[in-house]
Design an enzyme around this catalytic site. Structure first.
Site, mmCIF file in Angstrom:
data_model
loop_
_atom_site.group_PDB
_atom_site.id
_atom_site.type_symbol
_atom_site.label_atom_id
_atom_site.label_comp_id
_atom_site.label_asym_id
_atom_site.label_seq_id
_atom_site.Cartn_x
_atom_site.Cartn_y
_atom_site.Cartn_z
ATOM 1 N N GLY A 103 0.806 -1.204 0.000
ATOM 2 C CA GLY A 103 0.000 0.000 0.000
ATOM 3 C C GLY A 103 0.838 1.251 0.000
ATOM 4 C CG HIS A 104 -0.489 4.683 -2.040
ATOM 5 N ND1 HIS A 104 -1.413 3.777 -2.519
ATOM 6 C CD2 HIS A 104 -0.044 5.385 -3.109
ATOM 7 C CE1 HIS A 104 -1.532 3.946 -3.837
ATOM 8 N NE2 HIS A 104 -0.707 4.917 -4.212
ATOM 9 C CB ALA A 105 2.533 5.961 3.262
#
Length: 138
Positions: free
Chosen positions: A7-9
């Protein structure tokens, strides 16, 4: 089966921490982060490095967003047969449904289960309470 959360970050890392608060250690779940400085090619390389040690294992990748970079990177590996399948829309309920199936089900069975039950994962208080009030009036 091995499961990779992407996922993002730090979404995937936080998700695994939440899973382990509930289930305890989850050794077959791996996480990858995706930073603003990275692109599709970078994430694809990270995924390929992660799956390199999973010979003869089915691999399910769970990403945060459909058509986001994590999904697109994983989907390219699914097209080439390097991962078994990809589920987009990572959430704690989805992950909690996957965890107990890791040792006993195939990726296909897990995907089928998640897709059959996805509507049960989201609830809204206003909708539930209104329905409860309507049922009480009957």
């Amino acid at each position: 089966m091995k499961v990779i959360l992407v996922g993002h970050a730090n979404t995937a890392v936080s998700m695994k921490q939440a899973i382990e608060m509930i289930y305890g250690e989850a050794p077959d779940i791996y996480t990858l982060t995706f930073s603003p400085k990275e692109g599709l090619a970078d994430l694809k390389v990270k995924l390929e490095k992660q799956i390199a040690g999973f010979e003869d294992e089915q691999v399910l990748v769970v990403t945060d967003l459909f058509s986001g970079t994590p999904y697109n990177a994983a989907a390219t590996l699914a097209i080439s047969g390097k991962v078994t399948d990809v589920i987009a829309g990572m959430s704690l309920p989805i992950c909690l449904e996957i965890v107990p199936l890791i040792q006993s089900a195939t990726v296909e069975q897990v995907v089928t289960t998640v897709m059959q039950n996805y509507q049960n994962y989201t609830k809204a208080f206003s909708v539930i309470s209104k329905k409860d009030l309507e049922e009480d009036d009957l």
